[in-house]
Design an enzyme around this catalytic site. Structure first.
Site, short mmCIF file in Angstrom:
data_model
loop_
_atom_site.label_atom_id
_atom_site.label_comp_id
_atom_site.label_asym_id
_atom_site.label_seq_id
_atom_site.Cartn_x
_atom_site.Cartn_y
_atom_site.Cartn_z
N THR A 72 0.84 -1.24 -0.12
CA THR A 72 0.03 0.08 0.02
C THR A 72 0.65 1.30 0.15
OG1 THR A 72 -1.74 -1.17 1.10
CG2 THR A 72 -1.78 1.22 1.30
N ASN A 151 -5.73 -9.38 -8.03
CA ASN A 151 -5.67 -10.15 -6.68
C ASN A 151 -7.16 -10.79 -6.49
OD1 ASN A 151 -6.40 -7.20 -6.65
ND2 ASN A 151 -7.49 -7.68 -4.92
N SER A 199 5.20 -6.67 -1.98
CA SER A 199 4.85 -6.87 -0.74
C SER A 199 5.34 -8.24 -0.06
CB SER A 199 3.23 -6.61 -0.62
OG SER A 199 2.92 -7.03 0.65
N ALA A 200 6.04 -8.09 1.08
CA ALA A 200 6.68 -9.22 1.59
C ALA A 200 5.52 -10.48 1.91
CB ALA A 200 7.40 -9.06 2.60
N HIS A 201 4.40 -9.93 2.52
CA HIS A 201 3.46 -11.04 2.85
C HIS A 201 2.91 -11.73 1.85
CE1 HIS A 201 -0.78 -9.14 3.09
NE2 HIS A 201 0.06 -8.01 2.91
N THR A 239 13.71 4.91 10.80
CA THR A 239 14.53 3.67 11.09
C THR A 239 14.10 2.44 10.59
OG1 THR A 239 15.23 4.59 13.11
CG2 THR A 239 15.61 2.30 12.95
N CYS A 327 -14.80 -6.71 1.72
CA CYS A 327 -15.94 -7.10 2.69
C CYS A 327 -15.78 -6.18 3.79
CB CYS A 327 -15.32 -8.73 3.19
SG CYS A 327 -16.31 -9.40 4.40
N1 PLP Z 1 -1.72 -4.43 -4.27
C1 PLP Z 1 -2.27 -5.70 -4.68
C2 PLP Z 1 -2.53 -6.36 -5.83
C3 PLP Z 1 -2.72 -6.57 -3.37
O1 PLP Z 1 -3.40 -7.54 -3.66
C4 PLP Z 1 -2.31 -6.04 -1.99
C5 PLP Z 1 -2.81 -6.48 -0.82
O2 PLP Z 1 -3.89 -7.48 -0.90
C6 PLP Z 1 -1.66 -5.06 -1.90
C7 PLP Z 1 -1.37 -4.06 -3.26
C8 PLP Z 1 -1.33 -4.13 -0.76
O3 PLP Z 1 -0.35 -4.52 -0.14
P1 PLP Z 1 -0.01 -4.66 1.52
O4 PLP Z 1 -0.76 -5.49 2.33
O5 PLP Z 1 1.24 -4.97 1.58
O6 PLP Z 1 -0.29 -3.05 1.77
#
Ligand code: PLP
Length: 388
Positions: A72, A151, A199-201, A239, A327
């Site tokens: 984000t 997504n 994004s790492a997660h 930091t 949701c």
């Molecule tokens: N962009 C896409 C296509 C995503 O699916 C997501 C998270 O679901 C994000 C950006 C946002 O990433 P983060 O959760 O690291 O803020």
């Protein structure tokens, strides 16, 4: 309690073993990476190693990777009129984006609402390149933002072709590759991307860390979002999240080394799942299956079944899936992605997303099918309590 079956990998992934190890190692390092003493230098080394690992995942130069607090934030940093190139320092007037971008892109970053234009997608969920070409022709030097994989549907967007269109008009292209990284090749150069969000997660790293990667040192963001100390070469003050970044790097390296093998295996599992779902419910619609998709994602709906009803039914069977759409307070909103694809309003609220990952097995797919079979049979027996 029976073991849970986690099939919501597009929402987030578990930490990879390598990421856990890197996290633990980094948590034991006490230094501030900006400090010049040995402790500080040890922390700095962890960050620079991670920078190399993330760069390798997308075939970038380490110097072009800037760590952020997640996808984000990276999107927010990237979407600014103040993106300069070595040759051109004038602000960009307009942001063009596909109608199916993630909400963090749809928010438009630092562009005024009136400066943002949506570009439609076709019924398969792919950006309409002719419409993009038309929009670009009316908009000198635009910034285009196009995700590499959606997504909700997993549909892969023609980023390289869109980049050519943008560049021909003196524009730049930002690519949200959050859902594509580790699933399909994401080399920045091959895609023609000027900026890319990670994004790492979503790749086995921790939540709350990500990166904005530049296609070349020529690209410069003149108005960083977070100002203060000179961390991340002035692009992101504060930091650094040393442990999170180190774990992100380890996850990126693991994703990079394994994704080809994982992709083939996941696609086979996903295809088995879709065939099974259609065998149980012949009216079931899989969204985006006419286009190329990332191998781990399926989004489907059956008329008469609300997404929230299905997600709860799956959850009661121990299977974690999600509604494709946003949701809020447990109520599923119509999906802007399905709306953009021209899906009927009834089905826009019905998208159920199942997303797989590296620990998913054939038994998990069977369990998911079992949960759907139970729901479908309850529906056909007319148990209105679980029907729409
Ligand atoms: N962009 C896409 C296509 C995503 O699916 C997501 C998270 O679901 C994000 C950006 C946002 O990433 P983060 O959760 O690291 O803020």
């Amino acid at each position: 309690m029976a073991e849970r079956c986690y099939l919501d990998w597009n929402a987030t992934t578990p930490l990879r073993v390598e990421a856990v190890e890197a996290l633990q190692e980094a948590l034991a390092v006490i230094g501030n990476p900006s400090s010049v003493h040995a402790e500080g230098r040890a922390a700095r080394r962890l960050i620079e190693r991670a920078r190399e690992q993330v760069a390798e995942l997308v075939a970038a130069r380490p110097a072009d990777v800037f760590f952020t607090s997640g996808g984000t934030e990276a999107n927010m940093v990237a979407l600014t009129p103040a993106i300069e190139t070595a040759a051109e320092k004038r602000p960009r007037q307009r942001l063009l984006m596909s109608a199916i971008e993630h909400s963090s892109v749809r928010a438009g970053g630092r562009f005024a609402r009136a400066a943002i234009e949506d570009v439609p997608v076709d019924a398969a969920g792919c950006i309409d390149l002719a419409a993009l070409t038309e929009a670009v022709a009316k908009t000198p030097r635009p910034l285009v933002s196009l995700m590499l994989a959606n997504n909700e549907t997993g549909v892969i967007q023609p980023v390289a072709a869109a980049a050519e269109v943008a560049h021909a008009a003196g524009g730049l292209i930002h690519v949200d590759a959050v859902q594509a990284a580790g699933r399909v090749p994401c080399a920045l150069g091959a895609l023609g991307a000027d900026l890319m969000t990670l994004s790492a997660h979503k790749i086995g790293g921790p939540k709350g860390v990500g990166a904005l990667v530049r296609g070349s040192e020529d690209i410069h963001i003149a108005d960083p979002l977070i100002r203060g100390g000179g961390q991340e070469r002035g692009m992101r003050a504060g930091t650094e999240n040393v442990a999170g970044i180190a774990a992100f790097g380890a996850a990126a390296a693991a994703a990079h080394s394994r994704f080809a093998a994982e992709a083939a295996r996941l696609q086979a599992l996903r295809d088995t799942l879709e065939q099974g779902l259609k065998a149980i419910s012949p009216g079931l619609v899989v969204f985006g299956d006419a286009a190329a998709r990332v191998p781990n994602t399926t989004l489907f709906a059956l008329e008469g079944v609300k997404a929230e009803t299905a997600v709860i039914a799956f959850d009661l069977e121990g299977v974690a899936v999600s509604s494709g759409a946003a949701c809020s307070s447990g109520k599923v909103q119509p999906s802007h992605v399905l709306a953009a694809m021209g899906v009927s309003p009834a089905l826009q609220r019905g998208g159920v997303r199942v997303s797989l990952g590296w620990t998913t097995t054939a038994a998990d797919v069977e369990r998911c099918l079992g949960a759907w079979r139970k729901l479908a049979s309850a529906l056909s027996k007319g148990q209105r309590g679980i029907a729409a």
